[in-house]
Design a protein around this motif. Structure first.
Motif, short mmCIF file in Angstrom:
data_model
loop_
_atom_site.label_atom_id
_atom_site.label_comp_id
_atom_site.label_asym_id
_atom_site.label_seq_id
_atom_site.Cartn_x
_atom_site.Cartn_y
_atom_site.Cartn_z
N GLN A 93 0.83 -1.19 0.00
CA GLN A 93 0.00 0.00 0.00
C GLN A 93 0.87 1.26 0.00
OE1 GLN A 93 -3.07 -0.05 -0.60
NE2 GLN A 93 -3.61 -2.17 -0.18
N LEU A 94 0.23 2.39 -0.23
CA LEU A 94 0.91 3.67 -0.21
C LEU A 94 1.45 3.98 1.19
CD1 LEU A 94 -1.69 5.75 -2.24
CD2 LEU A 94 0.51 4.90 -3.08
N GLY A 95 2.45 4.82 1.26
CA GLY A 95 2.93 5.31 2.54
C GLY A 95 4.37 5.00 2.86
N ASN A 96 5.01 4.16 2.06
CA ASN A 96 6.41 3.79 2.33
C ASN A 96 7.37 4.83 1.75
OD1 ASN A 96 5.73 1.51 3.70
ND2 ASN A 96 6.38 0.05 2.15
N ASN A 97 7.33 6.04 2.30
CA ASN A 97 8.10 7.14 1.72
C ASN A 97 9.34 7.53 2.52
OD1 ASN A 97 6.16 7.53 -0.38
ND2 ASN A 97 4.84 8.57 1.09
N LYS A 98 9.53 6.95 3.69
CA LYS A 98 10.67 7.34 4.52
C LYS A 98 11.99 6.89 3.88
CE LYS A 98 7.93 9.04 7.63
NZ LYS A 98 7.80 10.50 7.79
N GLY A 99 13.02 7.66 4.11
CA GLY A 99 14.34 7.36 3.56
C GLY A 99 14.64 8.07 2.26
N GLN A 100 13.61 8.55 1.57
CA GLN A 100 13.84 9.24 0.31
C GLN A 100 14.73 10.48 0.44
OE1 GLN A 100 13.20 7.26 -2.17
NE2 GLN A 100 11.32 8.00 -3.12
N PRO A 101 14.57 11.30 1.50
CA PRO A 101 15.42 12.49 1.60
C PRO A 101 16.91 12.17 1.67
CG PRO A 101 13.52 12.72 3.05
CD PRO A 101 13.52 11.30 2.55
N ILE A 102 17.27 11.02 2.23
CA ILE A 102 18.69 10.65 2.33
C ILE A 102 19.29 10.50 0.93
CG2 ILE A 102 20.31 8.90 3.15
CD1 ILE A 102 18.32 8.31 5.43
N ASN A 166 10.11 13.40 -13.61
CA ASN A 166 11.21 13.45 -12.68
C ASN A 166 11.91 12.10 -12.65
OD1 ASN A 166 10.44 16.12 -11.20
ND2 ASN A 166 8.57 14.90 -11.16
N ILE A 167 13.22 12.14 -12.43
CA ILE A 167 13.94 10.90 -12.18
C ILE A 167 13.53 10.39 -10.80
CG2 ILE A 167 16.21 9.86 -11.89
CD1 ILE A 167 15.66 10.74 -14.74
N GLN A 168 13.05 9.17 -10.76
CA GLN A 168 12.54 8.61 -9.51
C GLN A 168 13.53 7.62 -8.91
OE1 GLN A 168 9.75 9.62 -8.02
NE2 GLN A 168 9.21 11.01 -9.70
N ASN A 169 13.69 7.67 -7.60
CA ASN A 169 14.50 6.69 -6.90
C ASN A 169 13.58 5.64 -6.28
OD1 ASN A 169 16.90 5.59 -5.90
ND2 ASN A 169 16.63 6.59 -3.92
N GLY A 198 20.64 4.18 -4.58
CA GLY A 198 20.78 3.76 -3.19
C GLY A 198 19.53 3.39 -2.45
N GLY A 199 18.37 3.41 -3.09
CA GLY A 199 17.13 3.08 -2.39
C GLY A 199 17.12 1.65 -1.88
N ARG A 200 17.53 0.71 -2.73
CA ARG A 200 17.54 -0.70 -2.30
C ARG A 200 18.69 -0.97 -1.33
NH1 ARG A 200 15.74 -0.38 -7.30
NH2 ARG A 200 17.85 -0.33 -8.15
N LEU A 201 19.84 -0.34 -1.55
CA LEU A 201 20.95 -0.50 -0.61
C LEU A 201 20.53 -0.07 0.80
CD1 LEU A 201 23.94 -0.93 0.16
CD2 LEU A 201 24.40 1.39 -0.69
N LEU A 202 19.86 1.07 0.92
CA LEU A 202 19.42 1.55 2.22
C LEU A 202 18.34 0.65 2.81
CD1 LEU A 202 19.37 3.64 4.49
CD2 LEU A 202 17.84 5.04 3.08
N GLY A 203 17.32 0.33 2.02
CA GLY A 203 16.20 -0.45 2.54
C GLY A 203 16.59 -1.86 2.93
N ILE A 204 17.36 -2.54 2.07
CA ILE A 204 17.76 -3.91 2.36
C ILE A 204 18.80 -3.93 3.48
CG2 ILE A 204 18.86 -5.97 1.38
CD1 ILE A 204 17.59 -5.05 -1.35
N GLY A 205 19.70 -2.94 3.48
CA GLY A 205 20.71 -2.87 4.52
C GLY A 205 20.12 -2.63 5.90
N ALA A 206 18.96 -1.97 5.96
CA ALA A 206 18.32 -1.66 7.24
C ALA A 206 17.46 -2.79 7.77
CB ALA A 206 17.47 -0.39 7.10
N SER A 207 17.29 -3.85 6.99
CA SER A 207 16.42 -4.94 7.42
C SER A 207 17.00 -5.67 8.63
CB SER A 207 16.25 -5.94 6.27
OG SER A 207 15.57 -7.10 6.71
N ASN A 208 16.12 -6.11 9.49
CA ASN A 208 16.54 -6.92 10.64
C ASN A 208 16.97 -8.33 10.23
OD1 ASN A 208 16.04 -4.88 12.56
ND2 ASN A 208 13.86 -5.41 12.62
N MET A 209 16.77 -8.67 8.95
CA MET A 209 17.20 -9.98 8.46
C MET A 209 18.70 -10.04 8.21
SD MET A 209 14.32 -11.53 8.50
CE MET A 209 14.58 -13.05 7.62
N LYS A 210 19.38 -8.90 8.31
CA LYS A 210 20.84 -8.83 8.17
C LYS A 210 21.32 -9.46 6.87
CE LYS A 210 21.64 -8.73 13.18
NZ LYS A 210 21.90 -7.27 13.20
#
Length: 375
Positions: A93-102, A166-169, A198-210
């Motif tokens: 669903q919509l709403g997963n917008n955090k991390g984009q400013p980085i 716009n170029i989208q990340n 870097g969107g996937r690098l940040l998101g996957i790197g932050a996972s608790n699944m390590k």
């Protein structure tokens, strides 16, 4: 010169612009910006637009969030702890917008990429165009109600709506949700075959699944910023991925549990003039499928574990001049011809803007697919 200083130089950040670990540069004039209201605008729109414009030109920084290095480390730690929408019933669903400013701050070359053959038309380019900035400010008051209508975040969003694409990340929280759904394995090895900004690098790197993240990208400037983000992730949360400067058609990964990315289209976005770029290498869609898509898939197939998963976020699209390109069905057919089985599709829900023809009021849904394959 440090990577952070190079980034500051691109954004024209001076010491006097820094007002904390996270800042916009507009802190000295924020009270003045907040003083302009919708009734003020309705009474005298031209005056309000001109006065707000003058405030923005007095600082003259692109209205995004900037960081010190301490701020970046804190932002990454905070990102890791945030809640997010997971995959449910094959939907996000919509709403997963955090991390984009980085990523918006750390990858200034996202501002020099060219969408759909339009030349330089990034948010940064629009901000430094007086006419476009005034249009964006006017839009802040015409399209929104409430308070804080002229703050930097509002102006940045309006600039994204002014004159074109716009170029989208890729959203980091979507990346985290998708990989955790496809590969619910602690320390699973995840291959990102088109790292981008870097969107996937940040998101996957932050996972608790390590996850054990490995990614490739051929853009030498992007690789530099990816390396810096990778170092920040390691320092802040103790996880570090492997970053390889290569094209995916030339790199075969090893021992992969999940391969997931959002690949470049051959003629939709120009990221650089380097001869490794799809828009430079491949002149037609046939060339792209033969030279990029099939070799990339073949390499993934050879490197994927027997019970591994291969997934792609891709969509049919229109290029500059409104020419349509049907990509999805051919992507699936190519994967199947190489031995993959298409086992499902995850829908990433997208915002539908108000406007003629989109039928938002009647509940029309807009989404992009993540197409999932196994051996």
């Amino acid at each position: 010169m440090s990577t952070l200083q190079q980034i500051y130089n691109f954004w024209n950040i001076q010491n006097h612009n820094i007002h904390g670990e996270e800042f916009t540069g507009y802190e000295p004039v924020m009270d003045q910006l907040d003083s302009y209201t919708k009734p003020d605008f309705n009474k005298d729109p031209d005056r309000v637009v001109d006065e707000v414009f003058d405030l923005y030109r007095s600082i003259n920084l692109v209205p995004i969030i900037y960081y010190t290095e301490t701020g970046l480390l804190r932002a990454i730690r905070d990102f890791k702890s945030l809640s997010y929408n997971t995959v449910r019933d094959n939907r996000i669903q919509l709403g997963n917008n955090k991390g984009q400013p980085i990523s918006r701050f750390l990858f200034p070359n996202m501002m020099t990429a060219e969408p759909k053959g339009r030349g330089h038309n990034s948010v940064r380019d629009r901000f430094y165009d007086d006419k476009k900035l005034k249009r964006a400010i006017r839009l802040c008051f015409e399209a929104r109600d409430g308070i804080h209508l002229a703050r930097p975040t509002a102006v940045r969003r309006s600039l994204e709506l002014v004159t074109g694409e716009n170029i989208q990340n890729f959203k980091p929280q979507n990346a985290r949700a998708i990989v955790e759904h496809l590969c619910p394995v602690m320390w699973g090895r995840v291959y990102d075959y088109s790292m981008g900004y870097g969107g996937r690098l940040l998101g996957i790197g932050a996972s608790n699944m390590k996850y054990d993240y490995v990614g490739v990208d051929p853009n030498t400037e992007t690789i530099k910023y990816l390396g810096y983000l990778n170092d920040l992730i390691e320092e802040s949360i103790g996880v570090k991925g492997e970053i390889i400067c290569s094209t995916s058609e030339d790199h075969t990964p090893q021992d992969i549990d999940c391969a997931f990315s959002s690949p470049p289209y051959f003629n939709l976005e120009k990221y650089s003039d380097e001869d490794t770029q799809c828009m430079v290498r491949y002149g037609t869609m046939d060339d792209w499928f033969d030279g990029y898509v099939a070799p990339t898939m073949r390499n993934i197939y050879n490197g994927l574990n027997a019970d591994g998963v291969f997934a792609t976020n891709i969509a049919d699209y229109k290029s500059y001049g409104n020419k349509s390109f049907a990509v999805v069905d051919r992507w699936i057919a190519t994967a199947e011809s190489l031995g993959f089985k298409h086992t499902g599709t995850i829908r990433m829900m997208l915002n539908t803007r108000p406007g003629v023809g989109n039928d938002k009021k009647n509940g029309r849904e807009k989404w992009e697919g993540v197409y999932v394959f196994t051996k």
